[in-house]
Design a protein around this motif. Structure first.
Motif, PDB file in Angstrom:
ATOM      1  N   LEU A  59      -2.383  49.093  48.770  1.00 55.47           N
ATOM      2  CA  LEU A  59      -2.711  50.547  47.462  1.00 55.47           C
ATOM      3  C   LEU A  59      -1.199  50.305  47.516  1.00 55.47           C
ATOM      4  O   LEU A  59      -0.476  50.542  48.888  1.00 55.47           O
ATOM      5  CB  LEU A  59      -3.239  51.326  47.859  1.00 55.47           C
ATOM      6  N   LYS A  60      -0.288  50.632  46.248  1.00 58.25           N
ATOM      7  CA  LYS A  60       0.477  51.501  45.753  1.00 58.25           C
ATOM      8  C   LYS A  60       1.096  52.867  45.273  1.00 58.25           C
ATOM      9  O   LYS A  60      -0.247  52.792  44.152  1.00 58.25           O
ATOM     10  CB  LYS A  60       1.681  50.667  44.588  1.00 58.25           C
ATOM     11  N   ILE A  61       1.257  54.039  45.941  1.00 58.50           N
ATOM     12  CA  ILE A  61       2.054  54.798  45.588  1.00 58.50           C
ATOM     13  C   ILE A  61       3.503  55.397  45.166  1.00 58.50           C
ATOM     14  O   ILE A  61       4.480  54.794  46.329  1.00 58.50           O
ATOM     15  CB  ILE A  61       1.426  55.998  46.449  1.00 58.50           C
ATOM     16  N   ALA A  62       3.943  55.831  44.242  1.00 63.47           N
ATOM     17  CA  ALA A  62       4.549  55.909  44.154  1.00 63.47           C
ATOM     18  C   ALA A  62       4.993  57.164  44.780  1.00 63.47           C
ATOM     19  O   ALA A  62       5.114  58.419  44.253  1.00 63.47           O
ATOM     20  CB  ALA A  62       5.296  56.289  42.409  1.00 63.47           C
ATOM     21  N   VAL A  63       6.882  57.076  45.929  1.00 58.78           N
ATOM     22  CA  VAL A  63       7.221  58.560  46.033  1.00 58.78           C
ATOM     23  C   VAL A  63       8.627  58.694  45.802  1.00 58.78           C
ATOM     24  O   VAL A  63       8.977  57.213  45.875  1.00 58.78           O
ATOM     25  CB  VAL A  63       6.748  58.112  47.731  1.00 58.78           C
ATOM     26  N   ALA A  64       8.746  59.645  45.303  1.00 60.02           N
ATOM     27  CA  ALA A  64      10.102  60.266  45.742  1.00 60.02           C
ATOM     28  C   ALA A  64      10.682  60.883  46.681  1.00 60.02           C
ATOM     29  O   ALA A  64      10.567  62.045  46.462  1.00 60.02           O
ATOM     30  CB  ALA A  64      10.449  60.848  44.081  1.00 60.02           C
ATOM     31  N   GLY A  65      11.490  59.962  47.606  1.00 57.50           N
ATOM     32  CA  GLY A  65      12.151  61.135  48.193  1.00 57.50           C
ATOM     33  C   GLY A  65      11.144  61.379  49.132  1.00 57.50           C
ATOM     34  O   GLY A  65      10.002  61.561  49.483  1.00 57.50           O
ATOM     35  N   GLY A  66      11.301  62.389  50.755  1.00 56.60           N
ATOM     36  CA  GLY A  66      10.742  62.766  51.444  1.00 56.60           C
ATOM     37  C   GLY A  66      10.957  62.526  53.138  1.00 56.60           C
ATOM     38  O   GLY A  66      12.563  61.867  53.106  1.00 56.60           O
ATOM     39  N   PHE A  67      10.145  62.165  53.745  1.00 53.54           N
ATOM     40  CA  PHE A  67      10.605  62.227  54.679  1.00 53.54           C
ATOM     41  C   PHE A  67       8.853  61.901  55.287  1.00 53.54           C
ATOM     42  O   PHE A  67       7.688  61.798  55.240  1.00 53.54           O
ATOM     43  CB  PHE A  67      11.034  62.918  56.295  1.00 53.54           C
ATOM     44  N   VAL A  68       9.305  60.398  56.226  1.00 52.62           N
ATOM     45  CA  VAL A  68       8.024  59.529  56.903  1.00 52.62           C
ATOM     46  C   VAL A  68       7.997  59.997  58.579  1.00 52.62           C
ATOM     47  O   VAL A  68       9.083  59.838  59.348  1.00 52.62           O
ATOM     48  CB  VAL A  68       7.759  58.597  56.943  1.00 52.62           C
ATOM     49  N   GLU A  69       7.680  60.347  59.213  1.00 57.23           N
ATOM     50  CA  GLU A  69       6.796  60.778  60.130  1.00 57.23           C
ATOM     51  C   GLU A  69       5.794  60.236  61.269  1.00 57.23           C
ATOM     52  O   GLU A  69       4.444  60.283  60.499  1.00 57.23           O
ATOM     53  CB  GLU A  69       6.915  61.910  60.934  1.00 57.23           C
ATOM     54  N   VAL A  70       5.773  59.266  61.849  1.00 52.50           N
ATOM     55  CA  VAL A  70       5.437  58.175  62.833  1.00 52.50           C
ATOM     56  C   VAL A  70       5.389  58.944  64.843  1.00 52.50           C
ATOM     57  O   VAL A  70       5.634  58.779  64.655  1.00 52.50           O
ATOM     58  CB  VAL A  70       5.582  56.847  62.602  1.00 52.50           C
ATOM     59  N   ARG A  71       3.399  59.505  64.054  1.00 49.35           N
ATOM     60  CA  ARG A  71       3.258  59.894  65.844  1.00 49.35           C
ATOM     61  C   ARG A  71       1.929  58.624  66.230  1.00 49.35           C
ATOM     62  O   ARG A  71       1.782  57.420  65.721  1.00 49.35           O
ATOM     63  CB  ARG A  71       2.381  60.975  65.400  1.00 49.35           C
ATOM     64  N   LYS A  72       2.043  58.820  66.875  1.00 52.32           N
ATOM     65  CA  LYS A  72       0.796  58.289  67.872  1.00 52.32           C
ATOM     66  C   LYS A  72      -0.128  58.054  67.676  1.00 52.32           C
ATOM     67  O   LYS A  72      -0.612  57.002  67.338  1.00 52.32           O
ATOM     68  CB  LYS A  72       0.955  58.791  69.708  1.00 52.32           C
ATOM     69  N   GLU A  73      -1.208  59.427  67.134  1.00 51.79           N
ATOM     70  CA  GLU A  73      -2.556  59.009  66.151  1.00 51.79           C
ATOM     71  C   GLU A  73      -2.184  58.669  65.137  1.00 51.79           C
ATOM     72  O   GLU A  73      -3.641  58.233  64.433  1.00 51.79           O
ATOM     73  CB  GLU A  73      -2.987  60.264  67.010  1.00 51.79           C
ATOM     74  N   LYS A  74      -1.236  58.974  63.919  1.00 54.83           N
ATOM     75  CA  LYS A  74      -1.143  59.126  63.158  1.00 54.83           C
ATOM     76  C   LYS A  74       0.493  59.110  62.031  1.00 54.83           C
ATOM     77  O   LYS A  74       1.105  59.668  63.216  1.00 54.83           O
ATOM     78  CB  LYS A  74      -1.939  60.416  62.246  1.00 54.83           C
ATOM     79  N   VAL A  75       0.175  58.458  60.978  1.00 61.04           N
ATOM     80  CA  VAL A  75       1.714  58.993  60.082  1.00 61.04           C
ATOM     81  C   VAL A  75       1.510  59.800  58.864  1.00 61.04           C
ATOM     82  O   VAL A  75       0.793  59.695  58.064  1.00 61.04           O
ATOM     83  CB  VAL A  75       1.514  57.594  59.901  1.00 61.04           C
TER      84      VAL A  75
END
Length: 135
Positions: A59-75
């Protein structure tokens, strides 16, 4: 195969919240592949498609900027804007692409700020068209 929870959130709404097998995002330093158990981190995102794999489907989603936070239990992806391919108005995205290209090629005396806004608009339109399968 193991999974992790992925949430994609914009200021307006929750776009996506499901268990996934893997994720590919484009951070400011380049593309990042994220699998279950990835080391925690936070990084800004570029305007680019996010690719999600679950049970052999992509699945592809168009994302326009922001942040990704990778945690132990989720992203968690905190995006300025995000759209599923099925939500993209292709006609509107093509019109935005044409407007941005026109602004970038016109021979007016624009300041640097206007030029940068046109570049960002072009990137967003191209991203949306790519995710929708029309580029």
């Amino acid at each position: 195969m193991s999974t992790f929870l992925l949430e994609i959130v914009t200021p307006e709404r929750l776009i996506f919240s499901e268990q996934v097998n893997s994720l590919v995002v484009r951070g400011v330093e380049g593309e990042l592949g994220i699998l279950p158990g990835h080391v925690p981190f936070v990084t800004p995102l570029q305007i680019a498609p996010v690719s999600i794999k679950t049970d052999g489907k992509e699945l592809k989603i168009a994302v326009a900027g922001g942040f990704v936070e990778v945690r132990k239990e989720k992203v968690v992806i905190l995006a300025e804007s995000a759209e599923l391919a099925s939500e993209i108005d292709v006609i509107r995205a093509k019109a935005a692409l044409e407007r941005a290209e026109t602004r970038l090629t016109s021979s007016g005396n624009r300041d640097q700020y206007d030029h940068r806004r046109a570049e960002i608009a072009l990137q967003k339109a191209m991203n949306r068209l790519k995710v929708s399968g029309n580029l």
